[in-house]
Design an enzyme around this catalytic site. Structure first.
Site, PDB file in Angstrom:
ATOM      1  N   GLU A 139       3.933  -5.876   7.023  1.00  0.00           N
ATOM      2  CA  GLU A 139       3.109  -4.878   7.716  1.00  0.00           C
ATOM      3  C   GLU A 139       3.461  -4.739   9.190  1.00  0.00           C
ATOM      4  O   GLU A 139       3.362  -3.648   9.754  1.00  0.00           O
ATOM      5  CB  GLU A 139       1.616  -5.222   7.577  1.00  0.00           C
ATOM      6  CG  GLU A 139       1.029  -4.942   6.198  1.00  0.00           C
ATOM      7  CD  GLU A 139       1.186  -6.086   5.206  1.00  0.00           C
ATOM      8  OE1 GLU A 139       2.007  -6.991   5.460  1.00  0.00           O
ATOM      9  OE2 GLU A 139       0.491  -6.082   4.175  1.00  0.00           O
TER      10      GLU A 139
ATOM     11  N   GLY B  29       0.442  -5.138   0.670  1.00  0.00           N
ATOM     12  CA  GLY B  29      -0.715  -5.093  -0.219  1.00  0.00           C
ATOM     13  C   GLY B  29      -0.390  -5.615  -1.614  1.00  0.00           C
ATOM     14  O   GLY B  29      -1.277  -6.122  -2.311  1.00  0.00           O
TER      15      GLY B  29
ATOM     16  N   GLU C 163      -0.728  -9.166  -1.393  1.00  0.00           N
ATOM     17  CA  GLU C 163      -2.160  -9.472  -1.215  1.00  0.00           C
ATOM     18  C   GLU C 163      -2.901  -9.395  -2.545  1.00  0.00           C
ATOM     19  O   GLU C 163      -3.812 -10.186  -2.805  1.00  0.00           O
ATOM     20  CB  GLU C 163      -2.778  -8.511  -0.189  1.00  0.00           C
ATOM     21  CG  GLU C 163      -2.291  -8.808   1.232  1.00  0.00           C
ATOM     22  CD  GLU C 163      -2.781  -7.796   2.245  1.00  0.00           C
ATOM     23  OE1 GLU C 163      -2.393  -6.615   2.135  1.00  0.00           O
ATOM     24  OE2 GLU C 163      -3.560  -8.177   3.139  1.00  0.00           O
TER      25      GLU C 163
ATOM     26  N   ALA D 146       0.866  -1.182   0.000  1.00  0.00           N
ATOM     27  CA  ALA D 146       0.000   0.000   0.000  1.00  0.00           C
ATOM     28  C   ALA D 146       0.903   1.232   0.000  1.00  0.00           C
ATOM     29  O   ALA D 146       2.082   1.144   0.341  1.00  0.00           O
ATOM     30  CB  ALA D 146      -0.860  -0.023   1.257  1.00  0.00           C
TER      31      ALA D 146
HETATM   32  C1  3H9 Z   1       0.432  -2.494   3.357  1.00  0.00           C
HETATM   33  O1  3H9 Z   1       0.690  -2.904   2.268  1.00  0.00           O
HETATM   34  C2  3H9 Z   1      -0.915  -2.590   3.995  1.00  0.00           C
HETATM   35  C3  3H9 Z   1      -1.804  -3.585   3.326  1.00  0.00           C
HETATM   36  O2  3H9 Z   1      -1.668  -4.846   3.914  1.00  0.00           O
HETATM   37  C4  3H9 Z   1      -3.271  -3.246   3.497  1.00  0.00           C
HETATM   38  C5  3H9 Z   1      -3.734  -1.941   2.989  1.00  0.00           C
HETATM   39  C6  3H9 Z   1      -5.239  -1.752   3.110  1.00  0.00           C
HETATM   40  N1  3H9 Z   1       4.688   3.388   0.049  1.00  0.00           N
HETATM   41  O3  3H9 Z   1      13.358   1.638   0.928  1.00  0.00           O
HETATM   42  P1  3H9 Z   1      13.842   2.398  -0.242  1.00  0.00           P
HETATM   43  C7  3H9 Z   1       9.530   4.712  -1.044  1.00  0.00           C
HETATM   44  S1  3H9 Z   1       1.603  -1.691   4.290  1.00  0.00           S
HETATM   45  C8  3H9 Z   1       5.188   4.585  -0.259  1.00  0.00           C
HETATM   46  O4  3H9 Z   1      14.834   3.472  -0.022  1.00  0.00           O
HETATM   47  P2  3H9 Z   1      15.052  -0.016  -1.207  1.00  0.00           P
HETATM   48  C9  3H9 Z   1      10.561   5.064   0.022  1.00  0.00           C
HETATM   49  O5  3H9 Z   1      10.019   5.972   0.968  1.00  0.00           O
HETATM   50  C10 3H9 Z   1       3.021  -1.613   3.222  1.00  0.00           C
HETATM   51  N2  3H9 Z   1       6.510   4.789  -0.518  1.00  0.00           N
HETATM   52  O6  3H9 Z   1      14.396   1.406  -1.367  1.00  0.00           O
HETATM   53  C11 3H9 Z   1      11.668   5.671  -0.819  1.00  0.00           C
HETATM   54  O7  3H9 Z   1      11.276   6.994  -1.149  1.00  0.00           O
HETATM   55  P3  3H9 Z   1      12.362   8.174  -1.216  1.00  0.00           P
HETATM   56  C12 3H9 Z   1       3.730  -2.897   3.161  1.00  0.00           C
HETATM   57  C13 3H9 Z   1       7.328   3.741  -0.431  1.00  0.00           C
HETATM   58  O8  3H9 Z   1      15.392  -0.450  -2.574  1.00  0.00           O
HETATM   59  C14 3H9 Z   1      11.614   4.845  -2.113  1.00  0.00           C
HETATM   60  O9  3H9 Z   1      10.320   4.240  -2.136  1.00  0.00           O
HETATM   61  N3  3H9 Z   1       4.953  -2.745   2.408  1.00  0.00           N
HETATM   62  C15 3H9 Z   1       6.851   2.465  -0.106  1.00  0.00           C
HETATM   63  O10 3H9 Z   1      16.102  -0.027  -0.158  1.00  0.00           O
HETATM   64  C16 3H9 Z   1      12.655   3.757  -2.156  1.00  0.00           C
HETATM   65  O11 3H9 Z   1      12.544   2.977  -0.974  1.00  0.00           O
HETATM   66  C17 3H9 Z   1       6.096  -2.382   2.987  1.00  0.00           C
HETATM   67  O12 3H9 Z   1       6.180  -2.194   4.187  1.00  0.00           O
HETATM   68  C18 3H9 Z   1       5.477   2.304   0.137  1.00  0.00           C
HETATM   69  N4  3H9 Z   1       4.939   1.113   0.430  1.00  0.00           N
HETATM   70  O13 3H9 Z   1      13.897  -0.957  -0.632  1.00  0.00           O
HETATM   71  C19 3H9 Z   1       7.285  -2.242   2.081  1.00  0.00           C
HETATM   72  N5  3H9 Z   1       7.910   1.607  -0.095  1.00  0.00           N
HETATM   73  O14 3H9 Z   1      13.287   7.745  -2.303  1.00  0.00           O
HETATM   74  C20 3H9 Z   1       8.054  -1.002   2.422  1.00  0.00           C
HETATM   75  C21 3H9 Z   1       8.991   2.334  -0.421  1.00  0.00           C
HETATM   76  O15 3H9 Z   1      11.530   9.347  -1.496  1.00  0.00           O
HETATM   77  N6  3H9 Z   1       9.172  -0.803   1.537  1.00  0.00           N
HETATM   78  N7  3H9 Z   1       8.648   3.614  -0.626  1.00  0.00           N
HETATM   79  O16 3H9 Z   1      13.019   8.206   0.145  1.00  0.00           O
HETATM   80  C22 3H9 Z   1      10.325  -1.465   1.631  1.00  0.00           C
HETATM   81  O17 3H9 Z   1      10.484  -2.385   2.402  1.00  0.00           O
HETATM   82  C23 3H9 Z   1      11.453  -1.022   0.755  1.00  0.00           C
HETATM   83  O18 3H9 Z   1      11.191   0.296   0.358  1.00  0.00           O
HETATM   84  C24 3H9 Z   1      11.667  -1.868  -0.527  1.00  0.00           C
HETATM   85  C25 3H9 Z   1      12.748  -1.180  -1.384  1.00  0.00           C
HETATM   86  C26 3H9 Z   1      12.164  -3.268  -0.110  1.00  0.00           C
HETATM   87  C27 3H9 Z   1      10.413  -1.983  -1.320  1.00  0.00           C
END
Ligand code: 3H9
Length: 691
Positions: A124, A101, A104, A62
């Site tokens: 999450e 998400g 999901e 999400a």
């Molecule tokens: C969810 O999904 C809830 C659902 O179950 C239900 C909903 C109803 N959203 O980490 P990085 C941005 S909860 C917005 O440096 P990497 C991040 O801020 C979500 N932005 O890169 C950064 O921005 P900036 C569950 C996001 O290669 C840029 O992307 N998912 C999101 O080291 C690069 O990120 C998670 O918890 C996001 N979801 O790692 C996954 N994700 O460049 C969270 C990233 O402006 N994300 N950004 O600073 C991660 O674990 C890592 O970002 C990922 C990439 C592994 C994807």
């Protein structure tokens, strides 16, 4: 333009999401996806649908930026339900990391094909949440409740081959994902939609739910979302899919509204925000660092050297004391050996690392190193001597870093003729484990050296936070206020073990008195002896000083604030210490009283906040989030409270200000005069994070 587009590949409709950087499910993506499914289902020429993403990853979840704001339709659970209900087979084509998400959405699809180097996960929990788009009900149906619960509680992703093995994906391919997915689609057409919502959860011994609760309790102290995850997965085994989803939704809404999730979401963005340093951009030149010298083979130096070795650098460890150098050498070998024994490091990686490692006692051996990290005794005179010696032998362009935890970078740099190359790199102990690296810029430090240090932090798998030069920088400068209040509270009648229990219940990794004993009370004592700017207050760190003067240094001497009998690391309260505290309070005229846990927390934490506000006023930290990152990653501040500045924001700065004023009245202005910044923000209903 919508980030979602549709194209026909013969009789297969391919829905493509293109929403950089990580294809998060923002409102426009949800809407595009929903429309894409509805349209494709209605299209006569479409027999199957593929959902894929452009860029380096499938949907990573999400859009966290939308959290905490009013939700916009269509909601993700409805989109996933619509995919599930589609009358034509829907296939998720996964690459990169399909997370939260995003996974999901894939679970709502009828089939999942993945690149073999991809991974799936439900992280999450790291944001204080549980999967909220039917993941808690779908994944158990595919992989069983136990495995599903493990994935959700750990938040760790599972590589595609392992996901295939447990049934979380149906097929993996090495390359040509879209082509392979289109080919797979024709098989799926023959089988028709295969909905996770209609599957049964495999039989499970329901005792695992309580057993898991007990198992995780010590590490999830005080967290809400792990319990909700267990409850939601347990429900998947006993109620209908629809009922399970409704409960999941209620749990999700509850977690989302919790301060814990707000704190963890703040931590997520703050840790990414530290990379944004004004004046330092992608185009700032960086120096290549392949060979490093670490000066000082004590615990810190050896840990830093090991960290550099495991990150692929050549390392020379230098110490002019034979015994110390040999101890450092053995520490590094011991760290590798234990890594191999625990299966964390391959034998070949150990051989490779030790092949890049050497020791020396001769500064001329450092002529070709790219960077020196000095980790000698915390004394200005000693450090200046080392830097003057380094200045004579290092090649032009080498970076000169000091691991000082408190001393002025500028004064150290002045011992050289190249202050532009001098920087502070403040590691935290154990240096190869702790993720924080305070990068301290001196008055002359060049942008290139700062950019190089940020890149080094990434290479060492650390979070580099650029801070300004002052006594103790961000972390230790604030620690003084926290420790000061702890010491005063001891004199005022709070027992060490009560203070420590209060903080451990509050979520700190350890209480301040146990930390002092772990770090060694001699360390802080020596630093205080070197300081010339300590307040004129006989109570200031009085008990810590007395213990150090009695050579009660903590764990390493078997007694400090606590007793450690027979080499145990378990602190036992020592009646002698309590008697000493009581006598000293009497001598100093400090009246002892009953002190509540609430006052202990407010005194110590608001002490931190007041100093943090001064640090912002002095522009030592770039933003309040950087202070939070320092405290969460270097000092065991609970992530779910988001760091001291976020915590103060969440309490309300008007309330914090009011309390600080009350403390000023009760305890005097010497420590509690409210900073102007706090006063201003409190008056305008502002937050530190707005700055
Ligand atoms: C969810 O999904 C809830 C659902 O179950 C239900 C909903 C109803 N959203 O980490 P990085 C941005 S909860 C917005 O440096 P990497 C991040 O801020 C979500 N932005 O890169 C950064 O921005 P900036 C569950 C996001 O290669 C840029 O992307 N998912 C999101 O080291 C690069 O990120 C998670 O918890 C996001 N979801 O790692 C996954 N994700 O460049 C969270 C990233 O402006 N994300 N950004 O600073 C991660 O674990 C890592 O970002 C990922 C990439 C592994 C994807």
């Amino acid at each position: 333009m919508s980030p979602v587009s549709t194209a026909d590949h013969g009789e297969v409709t391919v829905i493509t999401i293109d929403n950089p950087p990580v294809n998060a499910l923002s409102q426009s993506v949800r809407e595009g996806l929903l429309n894409g499914i509805v349209d494709a289902e209605a299209a006569d020429n479409c027999k199957a649908i593929i959902i894929q993403c452009i860029g380096w990853t499938f949907i990573a979840g999400a859009d966290i930026k939308e959290f905490g704001k009013p939700l916009l339709e269509p909601y993700l659970p409805d989109v996933v339900a619509r995919i599930d209900a589609c009358e034509k087979p829907v296939i998720a084509a996964l690459h990169g990391t399909a997370l939260g998400g995003g996974f999901e959405v894939a679970l709502g699809c009828h089939y999942r094909i993945s690149l073999s180097r991809g991974a799936v996960g439900l992280p999450e929990v790291n944001l204080g949440l549980l999967p909220g788009a039917s993941g808690t009900q779908r994944l158990p149906r595919l992989v069983g409740a136990e495995k599903a619960m493990d994935m959700m509680l750990s938040g760790k992703s599972v590589k595609a081959p392992a996901a295939l093995k447990v049934g979380a994906v149906d097929r993996i391919v090495d390359d040509n994902l879209l082509e392979e997915a289109v080919a797979y689609a024709s098989e799926c057409v023959e089988q028709g939609p295969r909905r996770t919502s209609t599957m049964d959860v495999p039989e499970v011994d329901t005792a695992i739910f309580d057993a898991t609760r007990q198992k995780i309790a010590p590490r999830t102290r005080g967290l809400i979302s792990p319990e909700k995850i267990i409850s939601a997965v347990a429900l998947s085994t006993k109620v209908s899919f629809e009922e399970g989803c409704a409960k999941e939704r209620a749990f999700f809404v509850e977690c989302m509204a919790s301060p814990q999730s707000a704190g963890l979401r703040h931590a997520f963005f703050a840790e990414r925000g530290v990379a944004r340093v004004p004046g330092i951009g992608k185009d700032t030149p960086k120096r290549e660092l392949n060979k490093v010298a670490v000066i000082g083979a004590g615990t810190m130096g050896a840990g830093i050297a090991y960290n550099c070795l495991t990150s692929g650098m050549d390392v020379i460890l230098l110490d002019n004391n034979d015994a110390c150098l040999e101890r450092g050498n053995q520490t590094i070998r011991g760290l590798y050996k234990s890594g191999v024994e625990r299966g964390k490091i391959a034998e070949s990686a150990m051989a490779d690392g030790l092949g890049r490692f050497s020791t020396s006692q001769d500064y001329t051996d450092l002529a070709d190193v790219d960077i020196v990290i000095e980790a000698v005794f915390e004394s200005m005179a000693v450090k200046r001597e080392v830097f003057a010696a380094l200045d004579k032998v290092l090649k032009p362009g080498a970076v000169l870093a000091t691991n000082t935890s408190t001393l002025s970078i500028d004064e150290i740099a002045a011992a050289t003729d190249r202050s532009q190359d001098v920087i502070g790199l403040h590691f935290f102990s154990p240096a190869h484990i702790m993720r924080l690296l305070e990068i301290v810029r001196g008055a002359d430090t060049s942008d290139e050296v700062i950019a190089t240090s940020l890149a080094l932090a990434r290479r060492l798998h650390k979070i580099g936070v650029v801070v300004g030069n002052c006594f103790g920088f961000v972390g230790n400068r604030m620690l003084y206020s926290y420790g000061r209040e702890n010491q005063l509270l001891l004199l005022e009648g709070a027992a060490p073990e009560f203070i420590d229990k209060t903080f451990s219940d509050w979520g700190m990794a350890m209480g301040p008195n146990a930390v002092g004993d772990l770090a060694g009370l001699d360390v802080g004592y020596k630093v205080r002896q070197e300081r010339t700017d300590l307040p004129d207050d006989p109570r200031f760190y009085r008990i810590a000083d007395m213990l150090a003067e009695q050579a009660r240094y903590g764990q390493k001497t078997g007694k400090g604030m606590y007793l450690y009998e027979d080499g145990s690391r378990k602190p036992t309260p020592d009646p002698e210490v309590q008697a000493m505290i009581d006598a000293e309070a009497e001598r100093l005229g400090v009246e002892q009283r009953d002190i509540s846990a609430e006052e202990i927390v407010e005194r110590c934490i608001y002490g931190l906040v007041v100093e943090g506000a001064r640090i912002l006023e002095d522009k030592i930290a770039i933003r309040s989030g950087d202070i939070d990152v320092v405290w969460m990653n270097g000092y065991g501040f609970p992530r779910y409270r988001g760091g001291p500045m976020h915590y103060a924001d969440s309490v309300g700065l008007d309330k914090v200000y009011e309390k600080v004023c009350e403390f000023e009245e009760r305890f005097g202005s010497i420590y509690w005069e409210p900073p102007e910044l706090l006063k201003k923000l409190a008056a305008t209903n502002g937050k530190f994070s707005d700055l």
